[in-house]
Every structure is written in structure tokens, then in C-alpha cells.
Motif scaffolding. Structure first.
Motif, PDB file in Angstrom:
ATOM      1  N   GLY A 126       7.462  -1.568  -3.530  1.00 23.05           N
ATOM      2  CA  GLY A 126       6.187  -1.661  -4.211  1.00 23.05           C
ATOM      3  C   GLY A 126       6.300  -2.124  -5.647  1.00 23.05           C
ATOM      4  N   LEU A 127       5.275  -1.819  -6.423  1.00 27.47           N
ATOM      5  CA  LEU A 127       5.195  -2.216  -7.819  1.00 27.47           C
ATOM      6  C   LEU A 127       6.414  -1.732  -8.600  1.00 27.47           C
TER       7      LEU A 127
ATOM      8  N   LEU B 196      -5.740  -1.074   8.959  1.00 29.63           N
ATOM      9  CA  LEU B 196      -6.745  -0.128   8.454  1.00 29.63           C
ATOM     10  C   LEU B 196      -6.129   1.074   7.719  1.00 29.63           C
ATOM     11  N   PRO B 197      -5.057   1.701   8.239  1.00 31.03           N
ATOM     12  CA  PRO B 197      -4.492   2.858   7.533  1.00 31.03           C
ATOM     13  C   PRO B 197      -3.968   2.551   6.134  1.00 31.03           C
ATOM     14  N   GLN B 198      -3.761   1.278   5.825  1.00 36.48           N
ATOM     15  CA  GLN B 198      -3.238   0.932   4.505  1.00 36.48           C
ATOM     16  C   GLN B 198      -4.254   1.206   3.396  1.00 36.48           C
ATOM     17  N   PHE B 199      -5.519   1.400   3.752  1.00 37.07           N
ATOM     18  CA  PHE B 199      -6.495   1.760   2.723  1.00 37.07           C
ATOM     19  C   PHE B 199      -6.191   3.141   2.153  1.00 37.07           C
ATOM     20  N   LEU B 200      -5.445   3.956   2.898  1.00 34.78           N
ATOM     21  CA  LEU B 200      -4.958   5.222   2.350  1.00 34.78           C
ATOM     22  C   LEU B 200      -3.896   4.962   1.289  1.00 34.78           C
ATOM     23  N   ASN B 201      -3.042   3.957   1.525  1.00 40.64           N
ATOM     24  CA  ASN B 201      -2.066   3.551   0.513  1.00 40.64           C
ATOM     25  C   ASN B 201      -2.764   3.047  -0.750  1.00 40.64           C
ATOM     26  N   VAL B 202      -3.886   2.343  -0.561  1.00 40.41           N
ATOM     27  CA  VAL B 202      -4.635   1.829  -1.708  1.00 40.41           C
ATOM     28  C   VAL B 202      -5.222   2.978  -2.514  1.00 40.41           C
ATOM     29  N   LEU B 203      -5.828   3.956  -1.833  1.00 41.88           N
ATOM     30  CA  LEU B 203      -6.389   5.102  -2.536  1.00 41.88           C
ATOM     31  C   LEU B 203      -5.330   5.855  -3.324  1.00 41.88           C
ATOM     32  N   ALA B 204      -4.127   5.918  -2.777  1.00 39.76           N
ATOM     33  CA  ALA B 204      -3.026   6.616  -3.448  1.00 39.76           C
ATOM     34  C   ALA B 204      -2.469   5.817  -4.622  1.00 39.76           C
ATOM     35  N   GLY B 205      -2.951   4.578  -4.806  1.00 36.83           N
ATOM     36  CA  GLY B 205      -2.480   3.758  -5.908  1.00 36.83           C
ATOM     37  C   GLY B 205      -1.182   3.029  -5.635  1.00 36.83           C
ATOM     38  N   GLN B 206      -0.713   3.070  -4.394  1.00 39.98           N
ATOM     39  CA  GLN B 206       0.548   2.423  -4.045  1.00 39.98           C
ATOM     40  C   GLN B 206       0.371   0.944  -3.719  1.00 39.98           C
ATOM     41  N   MET B 207      -0.845   0.575  -3.317  1.00 38.11           N
ATOM     42  CA  MET B 207      -1.152  -0.798  -2.951  1.00 38.11           C
ATOM     43  C   MET B 207      -2.506  -1.168  -3.535  1.00 38.11           C
ATOM     44  N   SER B 208      -2.835  -2.441  -3.424  1.00 41.08           N
ATOM     45  CA  SER B 208      -4.152  -2.935  -3.789  1.00 41.08           C
ATOM     46  C   SER B 208      -4.761  -3.588  -2.550  1.00 41.08           C
ATOM     47  N   VAL B 209      -6.065  -3.787  -2.552  1.00 39.17           N
ATOM     48  CA  VAL B 209      -6.675  -4.507  -1.440  1.00 39.17           C
ATOM     49  C   VAL B 209      -6.126  -5.932  -1.403  1.00 39.17           C
ATOM     50  N   ILE B 210      -5.948  -6.529  -2.577  1.00 39.07           N
ATOM     51  CA  ILE B 210      -5.480  -7.914  -2.673  1.00 39.07           C
ATOM     52  C   ILE B 210      -4.231  -7.983  -3.536  1.00 39.07           C
ATOM     53  N   GLY B 211      -3.201  -8.629  -3.017  1.00 36.87           N
ATOM     54  CA  GLY B 211      -1.951  -8.751  -3.745  1.00 36.87           C
ATOM     55  C   GLY B 211      -0.899  -9.414  -2.878  1.00 36.87           C
ATOM     56  N   PRO B 212       0.314  -9.558  -3.372  1.00 44.33           N
ATOM     57  CA  PRO B 212       1.389 -10.121  -2.548  1.00 44.33           C
ATOM     58  C   PRO B 212       1.671  -9.218  -1.353  1.00 44.33           C
TER      59      PRO B 212
END
Length: 225
Positions: A70-71, A130-146
Motif C-alpha cells: 500500500g501507500l 465490492l469488499p474493498q470498500f471496507l479497505n477504503v473506509l479503513a483508509g488503506q485504499m482509495s476508490v481511485i488510484g493505482p
């Protein structure tokens, strides 16, 4: 989109990167949280039904976790609906030598025999993510990115790996809407597309990716992967 057209996008002059600007990061995070909450609330029941369908077709958890980078190089356990047989990580068991070679080079296989029937539908529509939106909420991912990469993929970026990891990985991104399966690590087009986004990230570019993603999922341009 053909690779030639995608390359024309990459050859445009680079603008000064904005991904590090406070205003851009704040607006992007607000969108990530609000949109992810909306998706989770609206899709909870359909996602539960998909989990049941995955479980009925093949044994094992309907959710799949894969360790990605990740980041800033921090490890992230990316969540997905399982689209393959439960022991898919045992690649030598399921892939022939030619497929195994492609897997080692590109981290994907044409006509992958490990994909289940339900999994093909999920991949064709990108609903497995779809489950990756949980990763987004946790701040680990973004909706849009590499695209989030595994450790082995970083070698393909060479000296640009640190630059790639300066942006939060996304559920969808420039690579997916520009070339997707036509861009490969072997010819360098995959790396160029991902780095193009990192160097040119903006709210306007994110909006373009966001709107184009629906065509990839449900329109004539849908491809799966």
C-alpha cells in the motif's frame, strides 16, 4: 481501449503532480468515505447473496484476502469476493507450464482454469471488488488510484517503485479504464499507465476514471480480467 490509443494518452505533457496537495487529499478522502458508505449500505444484501453463491459453488470462505503493498510500502490485506477455487494460491497444481510462465510475468493468466463459474460473472462485472470498500473506509485504499500490487510486481517498476507507492492504491484507476488487459508489464505499458496517473492525479482525472469505470463494468467495454 487499444494500447496505441492508451499510449497517446501517456505521451501528453505531464502536469505538476497534485496528489500531495492538502486540498486534493482532503476532497478525495471525503469522497472515498461518503461513496464507500453508500455502496456498503446499498449493496449489503446483494453482497451477502453473492457470498452464498460463491460458497455453494466451491468450498472455502467466500472472502479472499491477499497481501498487497500500500501507500508508502505498507502492507495491506486487500479484500475480495473469491472468484477462484479455494486452493488457487497453489499455482503449480492448477496451471500448465505456459500458464505458469504468464502468471510469473503478469500476475494474471488468459483462460485461468482456477476461476469458478460464479467467479467469471463477478470478474466480468468487477463485483468481486465490492469488499474493498471496507479497505477504503479503513483508509488503506482509495476508490481511485493505482492498482494495488504484490511485492513481486514492484521489480517491474525499477527506480519508479517508490513513486508508484506515493499514491494510495485504488479499487479502480487509470490503467483499468484505459487499456486493462491490453497493457502488460512485459512491454512496459502497464507501468507507464500507472505512473501517468500518479504524476497527473487531479479531481478532474479522478472524475474521468470514475465515470469510465461504469462502462468497463456494465457497458460494451466490459472485459473482466
Amino acid at each position: 481501449m487499444p494500447v496505441a490509443q492508451a499510449r497517446s494518452e501517456r505521451e501528453r505533457p505531464l502536469r505538476r503532480p497534485v496528489a500531495g496537495r492538502l486540498g486534493y487529499r482532503f476532497a478525495k478522502r471525503v469522497f472515498d468515505v461518503l461513496f464507500s458508505l453508500a455502496v456498503i449500505l446499498l449493496c449489503f444484501v446483494p453482497a451477502a447473496a453473492l457470498c452464498i453463491a460463491v460458497r455453494l459453488e466451491s468450498k472455502g470462505s467466500p472472502l479472499y484476502r491477499q497481501r498487497r503493498v500500500g501507500l508508502g510500502g505498507r502492507p495491506v490485506d486487500v479484500l475480495k469476493l473469491r472468484t477462484m477455487v479455494a486452493d488457487s494460491d497453489d499455482v503449480e497444481k492448477h496451471l500448465n507450464p505456459e500458464q505458469l510462465d504468464q502468471w510469473k510475468r503478469e500476475r494474471k493468466v488468459d483462460g485461468d482454469p482456477r476461476i469458478t463459474k460464479v467467479g467469471r460473472l463477478l470478474r466480468r462485472t468487477s463485483l468481486d471488488e465490492l469488499p474493498q470498500f471496507l479497505n477504503v473506509l479503513a483508509g488503506q485504499m482509495s476508490v481511485i488510484g493505482p492498482r494495488p500490487v504484490v511485492e513481486e510486481e514492484l521489480a517491474a517498476y525499477g527506480d519508479d517503485a517508490e513513486e508508484l507507492l506515493s499514491a494510495k492504491p485504488g479499487i479502480t484507476g487509470w490503467w483499468q479504464v484505459q487499456a486493462r488487459n491490453d497493457a502488460t508489464y512485459e512491454d512496459g505499458s502497464r507501468q507507464e499507465l500507472e505512473l501517468f496517473y500518479v504524476r497527473n492525479a487531479s479531481l478532474a482525472m479522478d472524475a474521468r476514471v470514475f465515470l469510465s469505470t461504469f462502462g468497463i463494468m456494465f457497458g460494451k467495454g466490459r472485459t473482466g480480467r
